[in-house]
Design a protein around this motif. Structure first.
Motif, short mmCIF file in Angstrom:
data_model
loop_
_atom_site.label_atom_id
_atom_site.label_comp_id
_atom_site.label_asym_id
_atom_site.label_seq_id
_atom_site.Cartn_x
_atom_site.Cartn_y
_atom_site.Cartn_z
N VAL A 59 0.78 -1.00 0.07
CA VAL A 59 -0.07 -0.05 0.19
C VAL A 59 0.72 1.24 0.08
CG1 VAL A 59 -1.73 1.28 1.20
CG2 VAL A 59 -2.06 -1.22 1.11
N ALA A 60 1.92 1.24 0.86
CA ALA A 60 2.94 2.48 0.95
C ALA A 60 3.37 2.56 -0.19
CB ALA A 60 3.70 2.15 2.22
N TYR A 61 4.11 1.34 -0.86
CA TYR A 61 4.79 1.52 -2.32
C TYR A 61 3.94 1.99 -3.50
CZ TYR A 61 7.78 -0.66 -6.04
OH TYR A 61 8.48 -0.72 -6.99
N CYS A 62 2.83 1.74 -3.45
CA CYS A 62 2.00 2.12 -4.57
C CYS A 62 1.61 3.87 -4.18
CB CYS A 62 0.45 1.67 -4.46
SG CYS A 62 0.38 -0.08 -5.31
N GLY A 63 1.57 4.29 -3.06
CA GLY A 63 1.38 5.67 -2.67
C GLY A 63 2.73 6.41 -3.11
N ASP A 64 3.72 5.69 -2.78
CA ASP A 64 5.04 6.27 -3.25
C ASP A 64 5.42 6.55 -4.87
OD1 ASP A 64 5.68 6.70 -0.69
OD2 ASP A 64 7.37 4.77 -0.45
N LEU A 65 4.65 5.60 -5.49
CA LEU A 65 4.88 5.71 -7.04
C LEU A 65 3.70 6.48 -7.51
CD1 LEU A 65 5.22 1.71 -7.50
CD2 LEU A 65 6.97 3.49 -7.93
N GLY A 66 3.05 6.98 -6.78
CA GLY A 66 1.79 8.08 -7.11
C GLY A 66 0.77 7.20 -7.63
N TYR A 67 0.36 6.14 -7.32
CA TYR A 67 -0.81 5.51 -7.95
C TYR A 67 -1.92 5.60 -6.68
CZ TYR A 67 2.49 3.17 -11.14
OH TYR A 67 3.10 2.79 -12.05
N GLY A 68 -1.75 5.93 -5.41
CA GLY A 68 -2.48 6.03 -4.62
C GLY A 68 -2.65 4.78 -3.81
N VAL A 69 -3.17 5.05 -2.23
CA VAL A 69 -3.09 4.09 -1.60
C VAL A 69 -4.17 2.95 -1.82
CG1 VAL A 69 -2.05 5.19 0.51
CG2 VAL A 69 -4.36 5.20 0.26
N ALA A 70 -5.29 3.74 -2.55
CA ALA A 70 -6.39 2.74 -2.65
C ALA A 70 -6.01 1.60 -3.75
CB ALA A 70 -7.51 3.57 -3.27
N ARG A 71 -5.29 1.87 -4.60
CA ARG A 71 -4.60 0.77 -5.48
C ARG A 71 -4.04 -0.17 -4.75
NH1 ARG A 71 -7.49 4.06 -7.66
NH2 ARG A 71 -8.73 2.37 -6.86
N GLY A 72 -3.02 0.14 -3.84
CA GLY A 72 -2.25 -0.96 -3.12
C GLY A 72 -3.29 -1.70 -2.27
N ALA A 73 -4.15 -1.01 -1.95
CA ALA A 73 -5.36 -2.00 -0.98
C ALA A 73 -5.83 -2.94 -1.71
CB ALA A 73 -6.31 -0.96 -0.30
N GLU A 74 -6.17 -2.44 -3.10
CA GLU A 74 -6.73 -3.47 -4.11
C GLU A 74 -5.75 -4.63 -4.40
OE1 GLU A 74 -9.64 -0.18 -6.30
OE2 GLU A 74 -7.77 -1.01 -7.29
N ILE A 112 -0.27 -1.85 -14.08
CA ILE A 112 -0.72 -2.94 -14.50
C ILE A 112 0.20 -4.11 -13.93
CG2 ILE A 112 -1.18 -4.44 -16.42
CD1 ILE A 112 -3.26 -2.30 -16.24
N SER A 113 1.41 -3.99 -14.13
CA SER A 113 2.43 -5.11 -13.76
C SER A 113 2.18 -5.24 -12.26
CB SER A 113 4.05 -4.80 -14.30
OG SER A 113 4.37 -3.33 -13.64
N LEU A 114 1.96 -4.32 -11.62
CA LEU A 114 1.92 -4.42 -10.27
C LEU A 114 0.88 -5.50 -9.69
CD1 LEU A 114 3.25 -1.14 -8.60
CD2 LEU A 114 4.51 -3.29 -8.50
N TYR A 115 -0.26 -4.97 -10.42
CA TYR A 115 -1.74 -5.95 -10.17
C TYR A 115 -1.08 -7.41 -10.56
CZ TYR A 115 -5.07 -2.38 -9.28
OH TYR A 115 -5.80 -1.28 -8.68
N ILE A 116 -0.77 -7.56 -11.78
CA ILE A 116 -0.22 -8.87 -11.95
C ILE A 116 0.49 -9.59 -11.08
CG2 ILE A 116 0.81 -10.30 -13.87
CD1 ILE A 116 -0.22 -8.22 -15.90
N ILE A 117 1.57 -9.00 -10.80
CA ILE A 117 2.79 -9.51 -9.77
C ILE A 117 2.18 -9.83 -8.54
CG2 ILE A 117 4.91 -9.20 -8.78
CD1 ILE A 117 5.65 -7.16 -11.10
N SER A 118 1.35 -8.78 -8.01
CA SER A 118 0.52 -9.13 -6.67
C SER A 118 -0.27 -10.28 -6.76
CB SER A 118 -0.21 -7.90 -6.25
OG SER A 118 0.62 -6.76 -5.95
#
Length: 417
Positions: free
Chosen positions: A249-264, A314-320
């Motif tokens: 979640v924090a990683y996605c926030g740092d990348l600028g994608y937002g914490v909501a994407r990280g939670a997903e 997209i790649s982060l969703y797939i890798i997760s």
């Protein structure tokens, strides 16, 4: 040979892999899903509780730390109770502590009272994880790996169900009333489920391990030595596992994608983790627990490596999703290995010790990844640290695989004919 499952409720006999065994397992999963609330509610309630008490985020987060400490140490304690008095006694004690813990949490007058009571909540939840996996292993022989994996899935099912329910309750009733309601509901629902389990177990409630199948793999190690080695492996794999689970979640926030994407992405991990756990159970019944864990560890390391090289949304969703699919079966495999190589009478205690080690690995891994980020300003080194610990886990599993010697004609396969 066809095996009849038409046994009376009070029969001392029990046939592994029978319909009665599968019914027991279904009830066990229900109990595990209800009891796992202690692992998930604190995450949802954290911001609201922090605001009400005017506490810092660090102080409020200690409630989660106490849950993990209680869950880890409780696995050993409830495991010993299970081995000596039976799973019904262990879960019964857990139900009482869980219900009381949530009522006290809802009535907390200070942040520190709320934090401390979560140790008891974590301890009570532990009775419905490690000991329940060990107990389920006594009910099956041919499908033992699958049964253990299904029993472990109760924790992930709870992770999918409880957070939205807790959030809805807090929105409708406030966090205090919600916690009290959780305590009352879980106490009643789990008691009813436990009564059903006790009826299915009949007179064998305290003697399941005495009638269980003997160890099927000889690793040429003492029980204590094997427990220590598996604990080291548990720490190593869970330090690696914690990096994405705790920091995505924090990683996605740092990348600028937002914490909501990280939670997903975190939800995606847990969802695919359920598939992984059940799939690993099927695999363990074919090739044994050691090989199954080794495959999961290699796959987990591969997913961690992908995190180092790909960071698009997209790649982060797939890798997760891949990470969840790869790692979900690792922890249940330790319980399978324990039952394959250790006496059934010690299984719950030994599984509890290894689970405690894995919980420590998750806690340490979550902290060290954050510390590495603070020191480097990037998660790249933290992912590399996870890979190093994952390599240690692979090395330990390779060592055990080389030492494995089956008791059957299929020597070294990790399973008996």
């Amino acid at each position: 040979m066809a095996i009849s499952s038409e046994l009376t409720r009070d029969s001392d006999l029990f046939v592994p892999d029978s319909r009665r065994a599968w019914t027991r397992l279904a009830v066990a999963v229900l109990i595990g899903s209800l009891g796992s609330v202690g692992m998930w509610s604190v995450v949802v309630a954290l911001p609201v509780v922090q605001a009400e008490f005017g506490a810092s985020r660090g102080a409020a987060s200690l409630a989660f730390t106490m849950v993990m400490l209680g869950f880890g140490s409780g696995g050993v304690l409830t495991g010993k109770i299970t081995d000596r008095y039976g799973i019904v006694t262990a879960i019964g004690l857990g139900i009482g502590i869980l219900g009381l813990g949530y009522v006290v949490a809802g009535m907390s007058s200070s942040i520190w009272q709320f934090i401390l009571v979560h140790f008891a909540i974590g301890l009570s939840s532990s009775a419905t994880f490690g000991p329940l996996m060990a107990e389920a292993s006594h009910w099956f022989d041919r499908y033992r790996g699958l049964a253990v994996a299904i029993a472990a899935s109760g924790n992930y099912i709870g992770g999918a169900i409880w957070p939205p329910l807790v959030n809805f309750g807090m929105e409708q009733m406030g966090w205090r009333t919600s916690h009290i309601a959780i305590g009352i509901f879980t106490a009643v629902a789990m008691t009813l489920a436990l009564v059903g389990l006790r009826m299915l177990m009949g007179a064998g409630a305290q003697r399941d391990h005495e009638n269980a199948a003997p160890p099927r793999v000889d690793l040429r190690l003492s029980t204590n030595a094997l427990t220590a080695i598996l604990s080291l492996a548990g720490i190593a794999c869970c330090v690696a596992m914690s990096m994405p689970q705790v920091h995505i979640v924090a990683y996605c926030g740092d990348l600028g994608y937002g914490v909501a994407r990280g939670a997903e992405m975190l939800s995606l991990m847990l969802g695919f983790g359920i598939i992984s756990r059940i799939g690993s159970g099927f695999l363990a019944d074919k090739i044994g627990g050691i090989r199954t864990l080794l495959i999961g560890s290699v796959a987990q390391g591969t997913a961690l490596l992908f995190y180092l090289f790909f960071d698009s949304l997209i790649s982060l969703y797939i890798i997760s999703a891949m990470f969840g699919l790869f790692q979900g079966g690792i922890v249940p495999s330790y319980a399978i290995i324990v039952r394959e190589a250790m006496p059934a009478s010690e299984a719950a205690t030994r599984v509890g010790i290894v689970i405690f080690a894995s919980v420590f690995g998750m806690s340490f891994g979550g902290w060290i990844s954050g510390a590495i980020f603070d020191a480097t300003g990037s998660y790249a080194a933290a992912f590399a640290n996870g890979l190093a610990w994952n390599a240690l886990n692979i090395a330990v599993m390779l060592l055990l695989l080389m030492r494995a010697r089956g008791h059957s004609a299929n020597a070294g396969t990790g399973f008996a004919t």
